[in-house]
Design a protein around this motif. Structure first.
Motif, short mmCIF file in Angstrom:
data_model
loop_
_atom_site.label_atom_id
_atom_site.label_comp_id
_atom_site.label_asym_id
_atom_site.label_seq_id
_atom_site.Cartn_x
_atom_site.Cartn_y
_atom_site.Cartn_z
N ARG A 293 20.20 8.63 1.96
CA ARG A 293 19.89 9.86 2.69
C ARG A 293 18.73 10.58 1.99
O ARG A 293 17.82 11.10 2.65
N LEU A 294 18.77 10.59 0.64
CA LEU A 294 17.67 11.19 -0.12
C LEU A 294 16.38 10.42 0.15
O LEU A 294 15.31 11.02 0.34
N GLY A 295 16.49 9.09 0.18
CA GLY A 295 15.32 8.25 0.46
C GLY A 295 14.70 8.59 1.80
O GLY A 295 13.47 8.66 1.94
N ILE A 296 15.54 8.85 2.79
CA ILE A 296 15.05 9.21 4.14
C ILE A 296 14.31 10.55 4.05
O ILE A 296 13.19 10.71 4.54
N ASP A 297 14.93 11.54 3.38
CA ASP A 297 14.31 12.87 3.25
C ASP A 297 12.96 12.79 2.55
O ASP A 297 12.05 13.56 2.85
N LEU A 298 12.82 11.85 1.59
CA LEU A 298 11.57 11.74 0.84
C LEU A 298 10.55 10.85 1.54
O LEU A 298 9.48 10.58 1.01
N GLY A 299 10.91 10.37 2.72
CA GLY A 299 9.97 9.55 3.50
C GLY A 299 9.89 8.12 3.03
O GLY A 299 8.95 7.39 3.38
#
Lengths: 356, 168
Positions: A293-299
């Protein structure tokens, strides 16, 4: 609609909303009781059944386009009650209760009413992202509709009278579910939690009591319910949540500036294990999905939608897995099904990664 | 006002309802402490209720032992911290007033009012809200604003009296 129908869909509160990276959803709960009626925890079976019937009547005479599904707790199997609990539609306390206790829920699952929990009525309204005002509007509209038929226990001095004096007044508990991996990875979460706790707000793990930081998910809610208006309470909560979001965003920026390789490693490993593991318990899955989820937020994961991960967080829970399988599963069987479900989501192949 | 148990000035004031009649209990700092009420720090409801469980006979005998409506015994309420019915708020007000103030730092509702409640409730609530604004204005020494709010309070009071006269 049956409970199986719920399994196929995801709640409307998992749609897109403001600040949806760090914020999962906003919730407003109102506690209400019928006047001249013993509270559920002290009432006889007859009184509890009468309360249920009165609430049924209130729903039946409501002029609304929204359809509300309804279940009595004594009609549901243990697994079905757990399923409703995992979807944040009922509390663990209601799942334990039987006679006269039950649930009404709107088809999009954004509004729900628990009957005969600690109070006669516990009404909740959920919204995706940070949107407490909309959640409050939804709760109050339903409250107004119910009140056309029901007479609430109310005092001009103490407001809405509740079974526990900690809820008296507005009877309102507003909360925001937050995903704070940045603050957890930089180990800045404790001072933030301490600061928030000191100003009269409560912080706890999203997945219930005692599961403090599973998946780096937290819930912040108001504690004071008397002496402030509903709008004052949510404005205060809103303001503090925005500050926490600011801290979270700064922590993420700092991580990407000073420890970019470490962040990439954390997210890459999460993806690697999720995509290839053959068995996985709930806590490991929550933590790894938090990384994704963090990876998604960071693009860093452009091919994955954040809302799909949020949906997965619901579906990997024990009752959901068992309901989907159509049978009771041992913890080990659940771990296998969980890993399979995640693999299927990530690359569409249920057998990928287990050596075949 | 003097303490009910000695001649010192009372600092804790509790309200209770016995057989439908409102009575008040006033305690000095020392006697409040003896009953587990720490007036300087917020305390949990359990602490207060347990503390009052050891209340002096002098006060205890004035309190009704159980709720006349739902039958919940005072002991049961103290043990669970949960009330049996809406009327328990009157029955156990002696304990509750302190607990509620400690939990919420307030004892007056200013939020939503059910549509079924009468005009008088609405007016009371409006005055309570103004009063809160007035206190805040005085605290920040904004006397101009305070005067303005005070005038609004008396306006609402006059309207309420006229309304009451009209209803009679």
């Amino acid at each position: 609609m049956t409970l199986d129908g719920l399994l196929e869909r995801h709640g409307g509160w998992l749609e897109s909303g403001p600040e949806e990276g760090p914020v999962i959803s906003s919730r407003v709960r109102l506690a209400r009781n019928l006047s001249d009626t013993t509270f559920p925890g002290w009432a006889s079976k007859e009184v509890r059944d009468r309360v249920w019937n009165e609430v049924v009547q209130a729903f039946d005479s409501m002029e609304t386009d929204t359809e509300f599904l309804r279940w009595r707790m004594d009609e549901l199997k243990t697994l079905e009650r757990e399923l409703l609990f995992e979807r944040h539609l009922i509390s663990a306390e209601l799942a334990e209760r039987k006679s006269g206790s039950g649930l009404f829920v709107s088809e999009d699952e954004c509004r729900a009413v628990m009957v005969n929990e600690e109070d006669h009525i516990r009404l909740q309204s959920l919204q995706p992202g940070l949107n407490l005002q909309k959640a409050l509007d939804g709760a109050e509209a339903l409250d107004d509709d119910l009140e056309k038929t029901l007479t609430y226990a109310f005092s001009s001095k103490l407001g809405y009278l509740t079974a526990c004096p900690s809820n008296v007044g507005t009877g309102m508990r507003a909360s925001v579910m937050l995903h704070l991996p940045g603050l957890c990875l930089t180990e800045e979460i404790k001072p933030v939690i301490n600061a928030v706790s000191k100003i009269g707000l409560a912080v706890r793990g999203m997945w219930g009591e005692g599961s403090e930081a599973a998946g780096h998910m937290f819930q912040i809610s108001n504690q004071i319910t008397l002496g402030k208006t509903e709008v004052e309470i949510i404005s205060h909560l809103d303001q503090i949540v925005l500050e926490v979001i600011e801290h979270e965003k700064n922590a993420r920026l700092r991580l990407m500036e000073s420890q970019q390789i470490r962040v990439h490693d954390h997210i890459g490993r999460a993806y690697g294990i999720l995509a290839h593991a053959a068995m996985m318990n709930s806590n490991e899955a929550l933590d790894l999905l938090s990384g994704l989820r963090l990876g998604i937020d960071l693009g860093l994961m452009p091919e994955i939608a954040r809302r799909d991960i949020d949906q997965l967080l619901i579906r990997i829970q024990p009752a959901h897995l068992q309901k989907a399988a159509g049978s009771m599963l041992s913890p080990e069987e659940r771990d296998i099904k969980r890993a399979q479900l995640i693999r299927l989501f990530l690359d569409g192949s249920p057998d990928n990664g287990n050596g075949h | 006002m003097k303490c009910d148990l000695c001649d010192k000035e009372a600092v804790v004031h509790l309200t209770q309802v016995v057989n439908g009649e409102m009575k008040e209990v006033h305690l000095c700092e020392e006697h409040a402490k003896e009953q587990g009420i720490d007036i300087h720090s917020p305390i949990s409801i359990t602490d207060i209720l347990m503390g009052l469980g050891e209340a002096k006979q002098g006060i205890e005998h004035q309190l009704s032992p159980s709720c006349p409506r739902c039958g919940m015994a005072r002991e049961e309420f103290r043990r669970s911290g949960r009330l049996g019915c809406p009327d328990c708020y009157n029955t156990f007000m002696a304990e509750l007033a302190v607990a509620i103030k400690a939990m919420h730092h307030s004892s007056q509702h200013v939020g939503k009012i059910p549509a079924r409640e009468g005009l008088q409730t609405r007016i009371k609530s409006q005055i309570a809200r103004f009063q809160k604004e007035l206190d805040a204005a005085i605290a920040r020494e904004d006397y101009e604003k305070a005067a303005e709010i005070r005038d609004r309070i008396s306006e609402v009071r006059t309207q309420a009296e006229e309304q009451e006269g009209g209803d009679a």
